[in-house]
Structure formats: C-alpha cells, structure tokens
Design an enzyme around this catalytic site. Structure first.
Site, mmCIF file in Angstrom:
data_model
loop_
_atom_site.group_PDB
_atom_site.id
_atom_site.type_symbol
_atom_site.label_atom_id
_atom_site.label_comp_id
_atom_site.label_asym_id
_atom_site.label_seq_id
_atom_site.Cartn_x
_atom_site.Cartn_y
_atom_site.Cartn_z
ATOM 1 N N CYS A 232 9.699 0.528 8.591
ATOM 2 C CA CYS A 232 9.860 1.371 7.401
ATOM 3 C C CYS A 232 11.304 1.834 7.235
ATOM 4 O O CYS A 232 12.083 1.831 8.190
ATOM 5 C CB CYS A 232 8.902 2.558 7.482
ATOM 6 N N LEU B 242 1.986 2.643 2.897
ATOM 7 C CA LEU B 242 1.679 3.407 4.109
ATOM 8 C C LEU B 242 0.863 4.666 3.820
ATOM 9 O O LEU B 242 1.007 5.690 4.489
ATOM 10 C CB LEU B 242 2.975 3.755 4.861
ATOM 11 N N ASN C 251 5.682 1.760 14.434
ATOM 12 C CA ASN C 251 6.029 0.889 13.326
ATOM 13 C C ASN C 251 7.496 1.165 12.981
ATOM 14 O O ASN C 251 7.829 2.268 12.550
ATOM 15 C CB ASN C 251 5.112 1.198 12.137
ATOM 16 N N ILE D 10 0.849 -1.193 0.000
ATOM 17 C CA ILE D 10 0.000 0.000 0.000
ATOM 18 C C ILE D 10 0.886 1.245 0.000
ATOM 19 O O ILE D 10 0.527 2.274 -0.557
ATOM 20 C CB ILE D 10 -0.923 -0.001 1.248
#
Lengths: 320, 266
Positions: A133, A76, A130, A74
């Site tokens: 990344c 993010l 998160n 996607i």
C-alpha cells in the site's frame, strides 16, 4: 491400515498442521465460509487486511473479470483492527487453528501501533504485513517497492511483537529478491509471495476504465506462472520460509508452488469460486501423498527436478 | 446457504437473447425466498470465464424445481445458454435477504424493466397467495421481440401494463412514465412498490417513492466475485447510514428499501 501422511510444516516458528492457508481478503474475517466446512481443518486462516481505523473502500465498480483473472480495487475496505479484535475475533471458532492477521498502514508508525495491539491478543498467532500500500509520508509510493522502506516497516513490526512476522511482498517491483533480502535482514520470519499484479481493463464502448479506481490488482489463474517464478526467485535468495500464492485453484497448483520451494501455500481467488477450494486442496494433498507413498509433505518442498540446473541460476544467492 | 451440483432439466430460449433454465433441488427450493439469488458455476473445467455468475431465483415450481431467467450479455451467459439437459452445474445459494412481503391488505405495485422481471415473478407468485387486492404490475421492454412471460403473469391474477420503448407492443414508453400517471390516481391507497430493472429505472422509481412517501423495495445488481460477503466487490453507497459507508449487494441486499441507497452516487 495405511498411516496418514504428515502434512505439517513450520513457518518461521509457527507450526501448522497442513500447508494450506487462506489468503487475506478472500476469507473474510474467518467465519464466512463455515456454512460450507469447518475452517479449523485448514493449516491457518489469514483474515481480511486490517488497518488502524475503519476504511470504507473504493467507490464501485470495484471488481472486473478478465480472462482467467480477477481485477480488483476494493480499496482495502475493513472494519479496523479494534473492531476486529472486539467484535469478530471472540466469535471465531474456538480451536487451535492459528489465526493470522494481515495488517497495513499508511505510515510506519501505524504498523508499529498495530503490532503492539496484536501482541496483547493471545488468539492471534502471527502477523502478515501487507507492504503493497502507498506510503503517504513518501509521496504515496508503496512501502514494498523500496528495500529500505520495506525493511523499516518490518523492523518496526518485529520490534513490537514476539509473534512470527510474515512479510507479503508486492510483485510490482524491478527485483523482488532485493526486497526479500531486505525484509529478511530486518527480522521477518517468513515471506509471502505474491500480492496482486497491477492491471487495468477498459470498456471500449464507453472508453472508460472498468474499475472506478482506474487501476486494480490482478489475481487468479492468469497470474500463476508469474507468481511461481517469483517464489522460485525468492526461495533462491533467502533462508527463511516462503509462502507461495497466486492463482492456486487446486492441489496440483499447490504442488507446483511446494515443488519450487514454498513451505506453505495460500488459497485466494479460488475461495470465491469454490467455497470449499481450500479444504479440497488439503484433502487432495493428503490423497496425493498416500498415492505417491509420501509420508511427510516436507519431502516435496523444494523438490523441483531441473536436470542439474538449480536455483542459483536465476538468483544471486546471498551466501555466495 | 449450501453448495449443490444439480442437473439441468431444461434450458430454452423464450425470447430475443432471453433464456429460461430449470433444475431440481428440494433443499435449495425449500430455503429460497423471493428476491434471493444463486451463484452459478458454469463449468468447473474452465478457467475462462472464471467466476460464478449471480442469478435471481425466478420461480419455484412443484416445491423442488428452481428456475432462472437470463439474457445473453457476455461470455458467461453465452456459455450458460449452450448447456443442455442433464449437464451439471454447481449452485451456491440461496443468497441475500429477499423481499419483505407486505401484509394481505396492502396494494402491491410491481415494476419490472427487462430482466428485472426475473425476481419479480417469484414475488408475484408469493403475493398472489396472500393478497386480497389485485397485484398491479408495470412491465417494460425495449421492443416486442424481447417481451416474455406475459401469459404466465396474467395467470397469477396480475393487472399488467406492458410497455415497449419503440411502441411495437403495449404502451409506447418506459415503465417509469406509467408510474407518474398511476400515482396521480392511486397515491392515497399507499401502494407498496417492488422494483427490479436497470439502475437508472430503479433510481427514478426510488426517488419518486421517497418524495411520495411510499414504501419501496428495489432489487439491485452488483459486480460480485463470491456472493458471500467476502470479496466486498458489490459495494453500493449507503444513503442513510453514518457508520456504514457502503452496503454490499450480496449480503445487505440485493433488496434495499429505497431510502437506504445514496441515489446521487448512481
């Protein structure tokens, strides 16, 4: 009259009424599934991953189905943290179910800035970081693949908020326990295990990757055995609570994660397939406890029977 | 929007790899608008295929019967074709925006390529009820064995032009070939175009509509996991929006006005 079992659990200081949480990116900004049930019945809601500024996301195709799995890139995509706080949060159900924001940045200072912003918002109960990344300051290597960087990100978020901080680990590492111990030492109050596994899918007819981004993250039932193993491993290596996720489709899957030691679970890809998946897991766990005469869900957590084999077999428990 | 487990009433092959399935749901039927779609869970007991599949609502009959039209293109649709009468399926819908129906004095031009006929049949039903003018339709398939629904469409008072790529039935060629010729004669009547079909067909139709300054609605397909605006898988590049880089087919569509899409990205 049989009394209802106590399903409440404590996630690093955040007490939730049941151990079922929605996984980031699979529950929108919190309101999308209200036509199907009242999200306030869940333990907590983790909303879509937020960044400092709007991120448009990757070009399509962004998703492809693989056997028992969903591969996504996607990118993010999200509206940015300010738009979430200003536009989405006020209209979210006005009840006590904790809302947890999942945040990600491309530099450590972006994480710190977001933590500072969230600190001033009462309705947000906790932060999930998160760290899967890429770190643009370090050649694009994911923050979560290096223990020192993972600890630095955690430290910067913890320093800027009084809310519980949960670190979501990537499975795409050599030894997840090293990263888990690093973020625990840096002050994380809980750990989510695991994010998606990197994967690819190729269209043989066109000889092209099926995702425009070439690589993506795999979720769904296909990853459940690997996710369970990682939870098992992390639980053996840290003292703080672990939230288990990866391919949980029903209450039996949830029980597997609780038995290996997860203090709570997240429902992700299942939300896409069965919009009521998370609430059905809450109800089915309740029924299970009633059936098995379990008065408190904490009796199950870590209750894996291994004929004398124990967690230490696979990990090097830090206290040893 | 709701989730309901329904029993299949019929599921039969009507053309080469092409199937028609019907089931009853008064609630879904009462909510459904032409151009909207359903997410169908083929079998709750299997994890492969895993995801629901999106299907346009093809037709509503007797106020409570819904139909979908589908082609077997992979594992999911193959499984769907194996389901029998009285088998249960879980349906989520109706989803998406649907077509904006033009007023009674406009001249609708429906352009369908292959399975693009699925949602256009429903809009043809709706237009047939309100339109004063004859509805014009271009319907194209690759070969005669794939041709379906011609008689039913004629029953809706439609002036139908059929094409096949190999010329085995109707006019040889593509529906987009007919469009050029049609607009040479009818452009001044300002037809309103409703189109569904392969992406490249839609691109041609949309670009023609934009240059001819005609209103044109296209129904797009997208790879989606949820259909509910959550997964953000079904992104399509926006052509006219500064603050919205991508539209999502499930939520902003599946029907888009032709100028909304960045056709260069397709």
């Amino acid at each position: 009259m049989v009394s209802q079992p106590d399903l409440s659990v404590n996630i690093g200081g955040l007490k939730i009424k049941n151990p079922v949480i929605t996984a980031s990116g699979t529950f929108g900004y919190g309101n999308e599934l209200t036509p199907f049930y009242d999200p306030s019945l869940l333990g907590a809601i983790i909303v879509k991953g937020l960044s400092l500024k709007l991120i448009p996301g990757n070009p399509p195709p962004r998703i492809v189905e693989t056997p028992c799995g969903l591969l996504n890139a996607i990118g993010l995509a999200n509206i940015g943290i300010e738009a979430f706080i200003e536009e989405k949060l006020p209209s979210l159900f006005k009840n006590k179910t904790p809302i947890i924001t999942n945040i990600y940045g491309h530099a450590i200072k972006e994480y710190a800035e977001m933590a500072k912003r969230i600190e001033s918002v009462d309705r947000i109960a906790a932060i999930e970081i998160n760290i899967s990344c890429p770190n643009v300051e370090q050649g694009g290597m994911a923050f979560g693949t290096d223990p020192d960087t993972a600890a630095m990100v955690t430290d910067q978020v913890v320093k800027n908020t009084t809310k519980p901080v949960i670190v979501k680990l990537t499975p795409n590492v050599t030894d997840i326990s090293t990263i888990a111990r690093a973020v625990e030492s840096a002050g994380a109050q809980a750990i989510s295990v695991t994010n998606t596994f990197l994967g690819m899918s190729v269209d043989v007819a066109t000889r092209q990757p099926k995702l425009a981004n070439i690589i993506g993250g795999l979720s769904g039932p296909a990853i459940k055995p690997m996710a369970l193993y990682l939870v098992h491993k992390v639980v053996a290596n840290v003292e703080i609570p672990v939230i288990g996720l990866g391919g949980i489709m029903d209450y039996q899957d949830a029980l597997e994660f609780l038995l290996v030691g997860a203090s709570a679970i997240q429902v992700g890809t299942a939300n896409f397939i069965n919009p009521k998946a998370a609430i059905e897991i809450v109800n089915d766990l309740t029924d299970y406890c009633l059936r098995e005469k379990i008065s408190n869900i904490n009796e199950i957590i870590g209750g894996l029977k291994t004929n004398g084999e124990n967690h230490e077999k696979i990990g090097d428990k830090k206290n040893k | 929007m709701l989730e309901e487990t329904v029993l299949i009433e019929f599921n039969r092959q009507i053309g080469k790899d092409t199937w028609l399935m019907g089931f009853r749901s008064a609630d879904l039927a009462s909510l459904a608008k032409p151009g909207q779609f359903l997410m169908i869970h083929l079998d709750r007991n299997t994890k492969d295929p895993l995801l629901r599949r999106p299907f346009s609502i093809h037709r509503i009959q007797d106020r409570n019967q819904l139909m979908i039209l589908y082609k077997i293109v992979g594992k999911g649709t193959l499984l769907l074709s194996s389901l029998k009468e009285d088998d249960p399926i879980s349906v989520v819908g109706p989803l998406g925006n649907g077509f904006t129906i033009s007023g009674p004095h406009e001249r609708p031009l429906l352009i369908a390529g292959g399975m693009g006929i699925a949602p256009l049949f429903f809009i043809a039903q709706a237009l047939n009820k309100i339109q004063k003018h004859t509805i014009k339709m271009f319907l194209g398939f690759s070969t005669s064995q794939e041709v379906v629904l011609v008689d039913q469409l004629k029953g809706l008072n439609i002036d139908l032009s059929l094409t096949t790529e190999d010329g085995s039935l109707g006019i040889k060629g593509l529906v987009t070939d007919l469009l050029d010729e049609y607009l040479r004669q009818e452009l001044n009547k300002k037809p309103v175009i409703y189109a569904c079909g392969p992406t490249l067909m839609l691109k041609k139709v949309a670009q023609k509509a934009i240059t001819s300054n005609l209103r044109c609605y296209v129904s797009l397909e997208g790879c989606m996991a949820c259909g509910l605006g959550i997964c953000q898988g079904c992104a399509v590049k926006a052509g006219n929006s500064k603050d919205k880089p991508y539209y999502y087919v499930c939520q902003d569509g599946p029907v888009f006005s032709s100028e909304m899409i960045d056709w260069r990205a397709i």
